[in-house]
Scaffold this motif. Structure first.
Motif, short mmCIF file in Angstrom:
data_model
loop_
_atom_site.label_atom_id
_atom_site.label_comp_id
_atom_site.label_asym_id
_atom_site.label_seq_id
_atom_site.Cartn_x
_atom_site.Cartn_y
_atom_site.Cartn_z
N HIS A 1 14.87 5.35 5.81
CA HIS A 1 14.36 6.50 5.06
C HIS A 1 14.89 6.41 3.63
O HIS A 1 15.38 7.38 3.06
CB HIS A 1 14.71 7.83 5.73
CG HIS A 1 13.89 8.07 6.96
ND1 HIS A 1 13.91 9.24 7.68
CD2 HIS A 1 12.98 7.29 7.58
CE1 HIS A 1 13.07 9.15 8.71
NE2 HIS A 1 12.50 7.97 8.67
N ASN A 2 14.76 5.23 3.09
CA ASN A 2 15.31 4.90 1.78
C ASN A 2 14.58 3.62 1.35
O ASN A 2 14.30 2.77 2.19
CB ASN A 2 16.82 4.66 1.92
CG ASN A 2 17.49 4.42 0.60
OD1 ASN A 2 17.19 3.47 -0.11
ND2 ASN A 2 18.42 5.30 0.26
N ALA B 1 -3.16 6.79 0.20
CA ALA B 1 -2.51 5.53 0.60
C ALA B 1 -2.58 5.36 2.12
O ALA B 1 -2.78 4.25 2.62
CB ALA B 1 -1.07 5.52 0.13
N ASP B 2 -2.43 6.45 2.85
CA ASP B 2 -2.54 6.38 4.32
C ASP B 2 -3.95 5.91 4.68
O ASP B 2 -4.13 5.06 5.56
CB ASP B 2 -2.24 7.76 4.92
CG ASP B 2 -2.16 7.74 6.45
OD1 ASP B 2 -2.06 6.65 7.04
OD2 ASP B 2 -2.20 8.83 7.06
N ILE C 1 0.84 -1.21 0.00
CA ILE C 1 0.00 0.00 0.00
C ILE C 1 0.87 1.25 0.00
O ILE C 1 1.60 1.51 0.95
CB ILE C 1 -0.94 -0.01 1.23
CG1 ILE C 1 -1.85 -1.23 1.18
CG2 ILE C 1 -1.76 1.27 1.27
CD1 ILE C 1 -2.73 -1.39 2.39
N GLY C 2 0.74 2.03 -1.08
CA GLY C 2 1.52 3.26 -1.18
C GLY C 2 2.93 3.04 -1.66
O GLY C 2 3.88 3.57 -1.08
N PRO C 3 3.10 2.25 -2.74
CA PRO C 3 4.46 1.95 -3.21
C PRO C 3 5.20 3.22 -3.62
O PRO C 3 4.60 4.16 -4.16
CB PRO C 3 4.23 1.03 -4.42
CG PRO C 3 2.83 1.27 -4.84
CD PRO C 3 2.06 1.66 -3.61
N GLY C 4 6.49 3.22 -3.36
CA GLY C 4 7.35 4.34 -3.76
C GLY C 4 8.37 3.83 -4.76
O GLY C 4 8.03 3.10 -5.69
N ARG C 5 9.62 4.16 -4.55
CA ARG C 5 10.67 3.59 -5.40
C ARG C 5 10.72 2.08 -5.13
O ARG C 5 10.23 1.62 -4.10
CB ARG C 5 12.02 4.24 -5.06
CG ARG C 5 12.07 5.71 -5.50
CD ARG C 5 13.44 6.28 -5.25
NE ARG C 5 13.48 7.71 -5.55
CZ ARG C 5 14.47 8.52 -5.17
NH1 ARG C 5 15.50 8.04 -4.49
NH2 ARG C 5 14.43 9.80 -5.48
N PRO C 6 11.34 1.31 -6.04
CA PRO C 6 11.28 -0.15 -5.92
C PRO C 6 11.62 -0.67 -4.51
O PRO C 6 12.66 -0.31 -3.96
CB PRO C 6 12.31 -0.62 -6.94
CG PRO C 6 12.34 0.47 -7.96
CD PRO C 6 12.09 1.75 -7.21
N GLY C 7 10.72 -1.47 -3.95
CA GLY C 7 10.95 -2.06 -2.64
C GLY C 7 10.55 -1.17 -1.47
O GLY C 7 10.49 -1.62 -0.34
N ILE D 1 8.83 10.24 2.20
CA ILE D 1 8.47 10.26 0.77
C ILE D 1 9.24 9.18 0.02
O ILE D 1 8.69 8.53 -0.87
CB ILE D 1 8.68 11.67 0.17
CG1 ILE D 1 8.01 11.78 -1.19
CG2 ILE D 1 10.15 12.06 0.11
CD1 ILE D 1 7.63 13.19 -1.55
N ASN D 2 10.50 8.95 0.39
CA ASN D 2 11.21 7.77 -0.10
C ASN D 2 11.49 6.91 1.13
O ASN D 2 12.60 6.84 1.62
CB ASN D 2 12.51 8.13 -0.83
CG ASN D 2 13.21 6.88 -1.37
OD1 ASN D 2 12.56 5.87 -1.66
ND2 ASN D 2 14.52 6.93 -1.48
N GLY D 3 10.42 6.28 1.60
CA GLY D 3 10.51 5.53 2.86
C GLY D 3 10.68 4.04 2.63
O GLY D 3 10.55 3.54 1.51
N GLY D 4 10.99 3.36 3.71
CA GLY D 4 11.07 1.90 3.67
C GLY D 4 9.75 1.29 4.09
O GLY D 4 8.82 2.00 4.47
#
Ligand SMILES: [Zn+2]
Length: 421
Positions: free
Chosen positions: A386-387, A40-41, A24-30, A91-94
């Motif tokens: 945070h990546n 998404a929240d 839920i709420g995918p960002g950069r890969p993974g 914003i680019n979270g794990g």
């Protein structure tokens, strides 16, 4: 099977729950980009509420959108033991961060349900709103409000970069609750979180007992200048707010380097300017910096240097400045009794553990102002966080989950206080 000293949480069930959240709420890969009060929240909150209801819990939402899921105790009049963290991300979270802590609390409840154990005190799981501060600054705004550090109206009035109000966004996603967000009786607060540092992973420790938080000071400063043409305006007539903000940020970075040998740190975290265009000098800039140091007095000295740097940066660029917001957290804030209990449970369960301070901010810092509080850290690979490359193996949570289970039950089951007749 009844609850006993050898009871364990179900790592497969926990992992499946964490995997569902990771979609839920995918960002950069993974990774995840699940900002507070985004669509998404909302989707994540809806799923979390479903899980809680499925576990037989009574769900309430407060005026800051904090979600509490309550499991009755044998004596429901006693204050609850609270356990949780946050489901929002950077914003680019794990996909682990605070999420693991909320779902760990859910796993504790599911384990107790499966064993049919009702604790003496009620248990409550909590998801704190906007822990990250990625969308609405400052971070931990809703746990701060819960302990009385902020007013609900002040939190509702926070705006994101697009000008959206916190309160409006809460209502939009359906999580503007009717319970006041205000202090109430809490017996104790436990928060499991990934370490967000390399220590446990490097040492092969299965779990960290968090002794306190690095004393941290942060501030948001605005700079006011005057728009002018970038060509003809003489240097000594320029009042470039962008330059003032940028200068302050690099001065902050220098302060961090000056204390680096003692593990002091300073973060030049954010700069926004207006109009921020080629051909025109900016008349407005806003910047955010923070400093932290293991020693309380030195952290204060660093904060004072940061404040002076803002004055110097403004003066150098012919601008005015205003400190818009200041915050401070950390120190020896966690409860000695809870820390001992966590340590003893780890030893009893044969868990390789070590003490360590937290360097990041957490909702637990605010809760520690209100009730006995403690944190458990679990390892994360190379400390990357945070990546989107933040990574934890399923097994890395096993020890922390079991220790959390037993520490929470020990606390919740201890005898009720004596009453006067
Ligand atoms: Zn977190």
């Amino acid at each position: 099977m009844a609850f006993g000293p050898d009871s364990r949480t179900d790592l497969d069930r926990f992992t499946a729950t964490l995997d569902a959240s990771a979609r839920i709420g995918p960002g950069r890969p993974g990774g995840l980009s699940r900002l507070a009060l985004s669509d998404a929240d909302r989707e994540m909150r809806d799923l979390f509420v479903d899980w809680c209801k499925g576990a037989g819990l009574q769900v309430t939402v407060d005026a800051c959108g904090n979600i509490f899921a309550r499991r009755s105790g044998q004596d429901d009049a006693l204050p609850p033991v609270l356990c949780g963290s946050h489901l929002d991300t950077q914003i680019n979270g794990g996909r682990f961060d605070g999420i693991a802590g909320v779902l760990a609390a859910l796993e504790v409840v599911r384990t107790l349900n499966a064993l049919g154990h009702v604790t003496r005190r009620p248990l409550e799981i909590v998801n704190w709103t906007n822990e990250e501060g990625a969308r609405f600054s400052p971070p931990m705004s809703a746990s701060g409000c819960f302990v009385g550090a902020y007013d609900t109206d002040w939190v509702h009035a926070l705006r994101d970069d697009d000008g959206c109000r916190f309160g409006d966004e809460l209502a939009r996603i359906g999580y503007l609750g009717d319970t006041p967000c205000a202090p109430r009786d809490i017996d104790a607060y436990f928060e499991l979180h990934i370490e967000q540092g390399p220590v446990l992973d490097a040492e092969g420790a299965e779990m960290g007992v968090v002794t306190g938080g690095y004393p941290s000071h942060g501030m948001r400063v605005s700079f006011a200048g005057r728009t002018a043409h970038t060509g003809p305006t003489p240097m000594d007539e320029r009042r470039n707010a962008l330059a003032a903000g940028a200068r302050w940020l690099t001065m902050a970075d220098d302060i961090g380097w000056a204390y680096a040998a003692q593990d002091g740190k300073a973060s030049a975290a954010r700069l926004v300017a207006w109009p921020n265009k080629a051909g025109i000098l900016s008349d407005h800039a806003e910047a955010v910096c923070d400093v932290r140091h293991p020693d309380t007095t030195t952290a204060k000295v660093m904060a004072e240097r940061l404040r002076r740097a803002a004055v110097e940066a403004a003066a150098h660029c012919g601008c005015e400045y205003r400190i818009e917001d200041e915050w401070h957290w950390g120190g020896d804030i966690f409860d000695a009794g809870l820390i001992t209990s966590i340590r003893q449970q780890a030893e009893r369960l044969g868990v390789r553990h070590r003490d360590l301070p937290s360097q990041a901010g957490h909702d637990a810092y605010f809760l520690a102002r209100h009730c006995p509080t403690a944190m458990i850290f679990t390892p994360c690979k190379d400390g990357i966080t945070h990546n989107n490359e933040e990574f934890c193996t399923p097994e890395s949570f096993g020890a922390g989950l079991d220790v959390l289970l037993h520490a929470v039950v020990e606390r919740a089951d201890r005898p009720a206080p004596l009453q006067s007749p």
